[in-house]
Design a protein around this motif. Structure first.
Motif, PDB file in Angstrom:
ATOM      1  N   GLU A   1       2.732  12.726  -4.617  1.00 56.94           N
ATOM      2  CA  GLU A   1       1.603  11.938  -5.121  1.00 56.94           C
ATOM      3  C   GLU A   1       1.941  11.293  -6.465  1.00 56.94           C
ATOM      4  OE1 GLU A   1      -1.631  14.685  -5.157  1.00 56.94           O
ATOM      5  OE2 GLU A   1      -2.173  14.283  -3.073  1.00 56.94           O
ATOM      6  N   ASN A   2       2.582  12.051  -7.331  1.00 57.10           N
ATOM      7  CA  ASN A   2       2.984  11.500  -8.633  1.00 57.10           C
ATOM      8  C   ASN A   2       4.015  10.388  -8.460  1.00 57.10           C
ATOM      9  OD1 ASN A   2       1.303  13.258  -9.999  1.00 57.10           O
ATOM     10  ND2 ASN A   2       2.904  14.789 -10.326  1.00 57.10           N
ATOM     11  N   ALA A   3       4.950  10.598  -7.536  1.00 57.31           N
ATOM     12  CA  ALA A   3       5.972   9.578  -7.283  1.00 57.31           C
ATOM     13  C   ALA A   3       5.334   8.309  -6.733  1.00 57.31           C
ATOM     14  CB  ALA A   3       7.015  10.120  -6.308  1.00 57.31           C
ATOM     15  N   ALA A   4       4.351   8.466  -5.836  1.00 61.58           N
ATOM     16  CA  ALA A   4       3.672   7.311  -5.252  1.00 61.58           C
ATOM     17  C   ALA A   4       2.909   6.536  -6.319  1.00 61.58           C
ATOM     18  CB  ALA A   4       2.723   7.767  -4.144  1.00 61.58           C
ATOM     19  N   ARG A   5       2.192   7.241  -7.181  1.00 62.49           N
ATOM     20  CA  ARG A   5       1.443   6.570  -8.248  1.00 62.49           C
ATOM     21  C   ARG A   5       2.396   5.856  -9.215  1.00 62.49           C
ATOM     22  NH1 ARG A   5      -2.121  11.136  -7.827  1.00 62.49           N
ATOM     23  NH2 ARG A   5      -0.853  12.296  -9.346  1.00 62.49           N
ATOM     24  N   ALA A   6       3.521   6.490  -9.514  1.00 67.42           N
ATOM     25  CA  ALA A   6       4.494   5.867 -10.418  1.00 67.42           C
ATOM     26  C   ALA A   6       5.061   4.588  -9.804  1.00 67.42           C
ATOM     27  CB  ALA A   6       5.624   6.853 -10.733  1.00 67.42           C
ATOM     28  N   LEU A   7       5.324   4.607  -8.502  1.00 66.87           N
ATOM     29  CA  LEU A   7       5.851   3.418  -7.831  1.00 66.87           C
ATOM     30  C   LEU A   7       4.828   2.284  -7.853  1.00 66.87           C
ATOM     31  CD1 LEU A   7       7.901   1.878  -6.151  1.00 66.87           C
ATOM     32  CD2 LEU A   7       7.029   3.048  -4.110  1.00 66.87           C
TER      33      LEU A   7
ATOM     34  N   ALA B   1      -0.125  -4.208  -5.662  1.00 66.18           N
ATOM     35  CA  ALA B   1       0.155  -2.913  -5.039  1.00 66.18           C
ATOM     36  C   ALA B   1      -1.012  -1.975  -5.334  1.00 66.18           C
ATOM     37  CB  ALA B   1       1.461  -2.315  -5.563  1.00 66.18           C
ATOM     38  N   ILE B   2      -1.357  -1.139  -4.354  1.00 68.69           N
ATOM     39  CA  ILE B   2      -2.443  -0.179  -4.526  1.00 68.69           C
ATOM     40  C   ILE B   2      -2.032   1.164  -3.929  1.00 68.69           C
ATOM     41  CG2 ILE B   2      -4.254  -1.939  -4.492  1.00 68.69           C
ATOM     42  CD1 ILE B   2      -4.798  -1.149  -1.568  1.00 68.69           C
ATOM     43  N   SER B   3      -2.743   2.202  -4.328  1.00 71.51           N
ATOM     44  CA  SER B   3      -2.523   3.536  -3.768  1.00 71.51           C
ATOM     45  C   SER B   3      -3.465   3.738  -2.586  1.00 71.51           C
ATOM     46  CB  SER B   3      -2.778   4.612  -4.824  1.00 71.51           C
ATOM     47  OG  SER B   3      -1.855   4.498  -5.896  1.00 71.51           O
TER      48      SER B   3
ATOM     49  N   PHE C   1       4.897   7.072   1.584  1.00 73.04           N
ATOM     50  CA  PHE C   1       4.813   6.039   2.610  1.00 73.04           C
ATOM     51  C   PHE C   1       4.545   4.693   1.933  1.00 73.04           C
ATOM     52  CE2 PHE C   1       3.081  10.012   4.363  1.00 73.04           C
ATOM     53  CZ  PHE C   1       4.055  10.264   5.317  1.00 73.04           C
ATOM     54  N   ILE C   2       5.409   3.712   2.202  1.00 72.52           N
ATOM     55  CA  ILE C   2       5.302   2.395   1.561  1.00 72.52           C
ATOM     56  C   ILE C   2       5.090   1.351   2.653  1.00 72.52           C
ATOM     57  CG2 ILE C   2       6.437   0.719   0.061  1.00 72.52           C
ATOM     58  CD1 ILE C   2       8.234   3.105  -0.881  1.00 72.52           C
ATOM     59  N   SER C   3       3.871   0.830   2.726  1.00 72.48           N
ATOM     60  CA  SER C   3       3.538  -0.179   3.726  1.00 72.48           C
ATOM     61  C   SER C   3       3.548  -1.554   3.055  1.00 72.48           C
ATOM     62  CB  SER C   3       2.156   0.105   4.324  1.00 72.48           C
ATOM     63  OG  SER C   3       1.821  -0.867   5.294  1.00 72.48           O
TER      64      SER C   3
ATOM     65  N   VAL D   1       0.871  -1.183   0.000  1.00 69.21           N
ATOM     66  CA  VAL D   1       0.000   0.000   0.000  1.00 69.21           C
ATOM     67  C   VAL D   1       0.907   1.231   0.000  1.00 69.21           C
ATOM     68  CG1 VAL D   1      -1.825   1.267   1.169  1.00 69.21           C
ATOM     69  CG2 VAL D   1      -1.775  -1.240   1.278  1.00 69.21           C
ATOM     70  N   VAL D   2       0.774   2.062  -1.018  1.00 65.20           N
ATOM     71  CA  VAL D   2       1.633   3.236  -1.167  1.00 65.20           C
ATOM     72  C   VAL D   2       0.777   4.501  -1.019  1.00 65.20           C
ATOM     73  CG1 VAL D   2       3.299   4.439  -2.633  1.00 65.20           C
ATOM     74  CG2 VAL D   2       3.106   1.937  -2.750  1.00 65.20           C
ATOM     75  N   THR D   3       1.153   5.361  -0.075  1.00 67.80           N
ATOM     76  CA  THR D   3       0.480   6.649   0.113  1.00 67.80           C
ATOM     77  C   THR D   3       1.547   7.747   0.082  1.00 67.80           C
ATOM     78  OG1 THR D   3       0.663   6.476   2.527  1.00 67.80           O
ATOM     79  CG2 THR D   3      -1.328   5.599   1.512  1.00 67.80           C
ATOM     80  N   SER D   4       1.106   8.983   0.275  1.00 66.65           N
ATOM     81  CA  SER D   4       2.065  10.089   0.257  1.00 66.65           C
ATOM     82  C   SER D   4       1.462  11.290   0.965  1.00 66.65           C
ATOM     83  CB  SER D   4       2.410  10.478  -1.192  1.00 66.65           C
ATOM     84  OG  SER D   4       1.285  11.094  -1.809  1.00 66.65           O
ATOM     85  N   THR D   5       2.292  12.291   1.173  1.00 61.09           N
ATOM     86  CA  THR D   5       1.780  13.580   1.630  1.00 61.09           C
ATOM     87  C   THR D   5       1.072  14.247   0.450  1.00 61.09           C
ATOM     88  OG1 THR D   5       3.981  14.461   1.131  1.00 61.09           O
ATOM     89  CG2 THR D   5       3.516  13.931   3.423  1.00 61.09           C
ATOM     90  N   PRO D   6       0.104  15.140   0.742  1.00 61.05           N
ATOM     91  CA  PRO D   6      -0.723  15.706  -0.336  1.00 61.05           C
ATOM     92  C   PRO D   6      -0.037  16.823  -1.123  1.00 61.05           C
ATOM     93  CG  PRO D   6      -1.427  16.580   1.764  1.00 61.05           C
ATOM     94  CD  PRO D   6      -0.343  15.588   2.074  1.00 61.05           C
ATOM     95  N   ASP D   7       1.090  16.491  -1.759  1.00 62.95           N
ATOM     96  CA  ASP D   7       1.732  17.444  -2.657  1.00 62.95           C
ATOM     97  C   ASP D   7       1.916  16.733  -3.991  1.00 62.95           C
ATOM     98  OD1 ASP D   7       4.882  16.525  -2.764  1.00 62.95           O
ATOM     99  OD2 ASP D   7       3.932  16.077  -0.841  1.00 62.95           O
ATOM    100  N   SER D   8       1.849  17.492  -5.056  1.00 66.02           N
ATOM    101  CA  SER D   8       1.816  16.884  -6.386  1.00 66.02           C
ATOM    102  C   SER D   8       3.034  16.010  -6.663  1.00 66.02           C
ATOM    103  CB  SER D   8       1.704  17.973  -7.457  1.00 66.02           C
ATOM    104  OG  SER D   8       2.815  18.872  -7.380  1.00 66.02           O
ATOM    105  N   SER D   9       4.208  16.429  -6.243  1.00 60.59           N
ATOM    106  CA  SER D   9       5.418  15.669  -6.528  1.00 60.59           C
ATOM    107  C   SER D   9       5.384  14.294  -5.861  1.00 60.59           C
ATOM    108  CB  SER D   9       6.655  16.440  -6.065  1.00 60.59           C
ATOM    109  OG  SER D   9       7.828  15.682  -6.293  1.00 60.59           O
TER     110      SER D   9
END
Length: 250
Positions: free
Chosen positions: A167-173, A184-186, A219-221, A157-165
Motif C-alpha cells: 500500500e505504501n509503495a502504491a501510494r508513493a508511485l 494518476a489515482i489510488s 497493480f498498475i492499470s 489507476v494504482v492499487t495493491s494487496t492490503p499489506d502495509s508495504s
C-alpha cells in the motif's frame, strides 16, 4: 573729369555691394528652404521607421501566438512518455521499495497506453522493483444502459494487496506520477486469493521461476490518455496558470 570718374567708380562699387548683398540674401533664403525640406523629410522618415517597427512587432507577436497555439495543441495530444531523467529521479525515490512486485495492464489495442506502461515498468525496474511486461486486457461494460452509466477511467489507476508495504509503495508511485505531471489515482486494495490478485501473484511468480503462489503486489492499470497535456507539458501549463492568477491578484 576726375570727379566724374570717381563718382562713376563709387557707383560701380555700390552696385557690386548691393549685388553681393542680394546674392547672399538669396543664398540664405535657399539654405533656409533646404533646412526646412530636410527637416520635413527627416520627420517623414522617422514616422515611416516607426510604422515599420510597429508592423514588425505585430508580426512577431502574431507569429509567437501562432507558435504557442501550435505547441499547446501538440502538447494536448502528445503521447505520454517518461523521459530518461525523470525515470532516474523517480527510481531513486522509489528505491526504498525495492523487490516490490508490480503487475501492469492496459486496454487492448491502446498502443499509447502500452508504450507508457513500458516506460513505467522500466522506471520501476531501475528502482529494483519486479515489474511485469504490460499485459493487454479486454475490458467490456454491460449494456445497453443509460448514457453516462459507464465511464471509462482515464490516466493511471494504482492499487495493491492490503499489506502495509504494498500500500505504501502504491501510494508513493501515485505521488511520483502526479509530481511528474501525469494523471494518476489510488484504487481500492485487492485482497490476495481473489481475482485478479491471486491470478496475478501466481502468474508473475511462476514467470520468475518461483511457485510461491501468493505475494504482495502493486497493480498498475494504465488507462487511456486523459484530455489535455500530460507530463512536462502539464507542469508547464499549471505553472503558467499560477503565474497568470498571481498577476491578476496583484
Amino acid at each position: 573729369m576726375k570727379l566724374v570718374i570717381e563718382i562713376l567708380s563709387l557707383i560701380f562699387i555700390m552696385v557690386g555691394i548691393v549685388g553681393e548683398l542680394g546674392v547672399g540674401v538669396k543664398i540664405t533664403s535657399i539654405n533656409g528652404t533646404l533646412r526646412i525640406k530636410s527637416g520635413e523629410l527627416r520627420s517623414k522618415s522617422d514616422q515611416l521607421v516607426a510604422i515599420l517597427a510597429r508592423e514588425a512587432e505585430q508580426l512577431r507577436t502574431t507569429a509567437e501566438s501562432e507558435r504557442l497555439a501550435r505547441v499547446e495543441l501538440e502538447d494536448s495530444i502528445a503521447w505520454r512518455r517518461v523521459p530518461l531523467d525523470k525515470r532516474l529521479s523517480i527510481a531513486a525515490r522509489l528505491g526504498s521499495y525495492g523487490g516490490q512486485l508490480a503487475w501492469l495492464t492496459y486496454n487492448m489495442n491502446d498502443v499509447e497506453s502500452n508504450d507508457f506502461g513500458v516506460d513505467i515498468a522500466e522506471t520501476l525496474k531501475l528502482a529494483h522493483w519486479t515489474p511485469s511486461e504490460p499485459e493487454a486486457l479486454l475490458k467490456m461494460f454491460e449494456g445497453p444502459v443509460n448514457l453516462g452509466t459507464n465511464k471509462l477511467p482515464r490516466g493511471v489507476v494504482v492499487t495493491s494487496t492490503p499489506d502495509s508495504s504494498s500500500e505504501n509503495a502504491a501510494r508513493a508511485l501515485v505521488q511520483e506520477l502526479v509530481n511528474a505531471g501525469f494523471d494518476a489515482i489510488s484504487g481500492t486494495p485487492v485482497p490476495l486469493g481473489t481475482s485478479p490478485g491471486q491470478a496475478v501473484g501466481i502468474d508473475i511468480i511462476r514467470a520468475a521461476g518461483s511457485l510461491a503462489g501468493k505475494r504482495p503486489t502493486v497493480f498498475i492499470s494504465v488507462e487511456p490518455r486523459p484530455d489535455g497535456p500530460q507530463g512536462n507539458a502539464k507542469l508547464r501549463s499549471e505553472t503558467k496558470k499560477k503565474q497568470t492568477n498571481t498577476a491578476k491578484t496583484n
